[in-house]
Design an enzyme around this catalytic site. Sequence first.
Site, PDB file in Angstrom:
ATOM      1  N   ASP A 278       0.863  -1.176   0.000  1.00  0.00           N
ATOM      2  CA  ASP A 278       0.000   0.000   0.000  1.00  0.00           C
ATOM      3  C   ASP A 278       0.911   1.241   0.000  1.00  0.00           C
ATOM      4  O   ASP A 278       2.132   1.156   0.173  1.00  0.00           O
ATOM      5  CB  ASP A 278      -0.969  -0.011   1.187  1.00  0.00           C
ATOM      6  CG  ASP A 278      -2.207   0.831   0.889  1.00  0.00           C
ATOM      7  OD1 ASP A 278      -2.151   1.675  -0.032  1.00  0.00           O
ATOM      8  OD2 ASP A 278      -3.236   0.666   1.571  1.00  0.00           O
TER       9      ASP A 278
HETATM   10  C1  BGC Z   1      -5.157   3.059   0.015  1.00  0.00           C
HETATM   11  C2  BGC Z   1      -5.294   1.971  -1.018  1.00  0.00           C
HETATM   12  C3  BGC Z   1      -5.231   2.562  -2.397  1.00  0.00           C
HETATM   13  C4  BGC Z   1      -3.931   3.316  -2.547  1.00  0.00           C
HETATM   14  C5  BGC Z   1      -3.729   3.898  -3.913  1.00  0.00           C
HETATM   15  C6  BGC Z   1      -3.972   3.950  -0.250  1.00  0.00           C
HETATM   16  O1  BGC Z   1      -3.947   5.068   0.575  1.00  0.00           O
HETATM   17  O2  BGC Z   1      -5.063   2.490   1.290  1.00  0.00           O
HETATM   18  O3  BGC Z   1      -6.492   1.279  -0.814  1.00  0.00           O
HETATM   19  O4  BGC Z   1      -5.365   1.557  -3.363  1.00  0.00           O
HETATM   20  O5  BGC Z   1      -3.911   4.355  -1.602  1.00  0.00           O
HETATM   21  O6  BGC Z   1      -4.552   4.960  -4.165  1.00  0.00           O
END
Ligand code: BGC
Length: 730
Positions: A278
């Site tokens: 993440d």
């Molecule tokens: C979130 C993810 C997301 C990623 C990309 C993160 O802050 O937890 O779920 O896919 O950002 O945008």
Amino acid sequence: MRKLGLFVTGAVIWGMLVAARPWTSPEIEAKIDQIVAGLPLEQKIGQLVQVSWRNVEDPETLVREGKVGSFLNVLDAKTARALQEIALHESPSHIPLIFGLDVIHGYRTIFPIPLAGAASWDPELIRRNCRIAAEEATAEGVHWTFAPMVDIARDPRWGRIAEGAGEDPFLGSVMARARVKGFQGDHLGDANRLVACAKHFVGYGAAIGGRDYNTTDMSDWTLRTIYLPPFEAAVEAGVATVMSAFNDLNGIPASANRFTLTRILRQEWGFQGFVVSDWNAITELINHGVAGNKAEAAEKALRAGVDMDMMGFAYSDELANLVRRGLISETDVDQAVRRVLRVKLASGLFEHPFPDEDRAKRVILSPEHLEAARQAAREGIVLLKNEGNLLPLSTTGLRLAVVGPLADDRDAPLGSWACLGRPADVISVLAGIREAMPGSDVAFAKGCAIDSDDTSGVAEAVKLAAQSDVVVLVVGESRRMSGEGGSRAFLGLPGRQLDLVKRVVATGKPTVVVLINGRPLAIPWIAEHATAILETWQLGVQHGRAVADVLFGMYNPSGKLPATFPRCVGQVPIFYNHKNTGRPPREDTRWTSRYVDAPSTPQFPFGFGLSYTKYEYRDLKIEPTQIGPAGKVHVSVTVENVGRRAGEEIVQLYIRDPVASVTRPVRELKGFRRVHLDPGESKRLSFELGPEELGFYNVRSEWVVEPGKFEVWVGPSSAEGLHGEFFVVD
Ligand code: BGC
């Protein structure tokens, strides 16, 4: 599918899953060998780096120098095309970039948030919605979606409950499969298919106190029984990527957790795709306190099994040095690169790396897509109360007052992660009602804001209500109140909305409360005093039309709750598949597991939802009534529509294993069917229960079916149903 059953002391142990390789091939593997053999270390590392296009200064140079293998947040076809041209023609490796985006519940045609999707209990519908999202997103150059989020969420304070399928691992697994299949299709290499990503691996939904990014701490039993199954289902369905989560899981952060990322995901489940972290989760290992610096963070993450670094800049800054210092072997880097290339090759990226602007023009917001969004939106609505059959309303001869801060709101229905969705595309509830009542004068007053102390508009709204025959009162949350970073400590209506509801109800006019929100709310006053309640969540671009369809009976509501509604925050976490305890709650004595100041039952249980017709359940049959541990029973039931309207009922099957070597939940969902019934029509439905449904993880984390009695319920929610039993014998 758990395979390789073997008998031990009267129980059946179901062993490890056989590796699933649904989308790779010997040709792809040979091609990977060839590419990796020709790549210098720096270029290999580039394949493991993902950056957000809008968050870096000079994305073109990064591509030209082979320092990036993937972008996220490229939001238009023109930019995607330009970057891809550089990757293919000017970068040293000529390997195409893979563009990722959060296409969570639609690309431009926004569907209901996943929680509302789960309320439909309709995997075919979900599959189609994801196919449509893939069709639109790929046309504009997106190859990969960071979806589905398959985190189980038992705590509605956690804002990200909106992004998943709710509290239940069985429903969650069905939805996980449907979403993966919908995005990826049967052939991942087709140009209109999106690579899916099961996230956030794992335990993220169990954040303590429901506070986003917080620590999770759970038993092996809870991990394997509640939180892992939807991920396993996604892997079985062929998901090509997995995202490692932000959270600390039992002391080892999920993005440095070799046990979950390698032992379970790859060795037990045979996952062949790649793991992306993440956002910045690798570098956050420093904050977690398991790495002293970025180099240590990179080393831990790669060793644990994280292949691609999303916006942490730990791999780009540190991996080459780690290899030079002998702390990471180049073979380990190669392994991660191979996984990334496998997905790039299998997804057809080398054959069709570019957007298809002509297709984009044809498909985005097409009438077919909007119609699908309307159908999905109708199916997501849950009728929670309908006193005196106030609903459905007549479209004629009725003075209707539409009141509330969300009645004419075109932003909230988009929900969190609305991708390219725009408020201008949204039909508000007011607009939907007006469209359904042409020629009628539908009065509207906002009453108050979603979240402020200003009550200056309340008097006007109350006056309007008093002059009407029926009030439709639209209240709830803004879309920023759920989703990532959207945890709430209070679960009531924000601002002065409850005051508005109370004043409107006090007029004595029949009042339909229409809720727009991204989570279960605690609404005890409304549950008691409103005449009717529709839970409409955030239904996307067709929100208002779907609500009108239900209000006026063009559609008979069929949704059922995918998560328990508490009576108050103090009951949270509250979920239907809890254990019995040594002292199950009894209202007549203090010395049981209960509160002195609130009931122990929920406001609305999991699986609950009303209809404009009535369904009768009868003739539950379980055959045979005795089976061996590897045997199967057939459960059948007749469901009849005894009302006057056609409808669809979601028939749910629950089991309980009342005595076992470890304590078991009081009920567990093990099957459901969506069935259409005309008035007077009845259907016989059958379910099968075998080792997959009857087994559980014992103290040694083995899947076993133990002899003894099993209870079965088939009914309309987790709190009702016809009851029967059968026995497993040695
Ligand atoms: C979130 C993810 C997301 C990623 C990309 C993160 O802050 O937890 O779920 O896919 O950002 O945008």
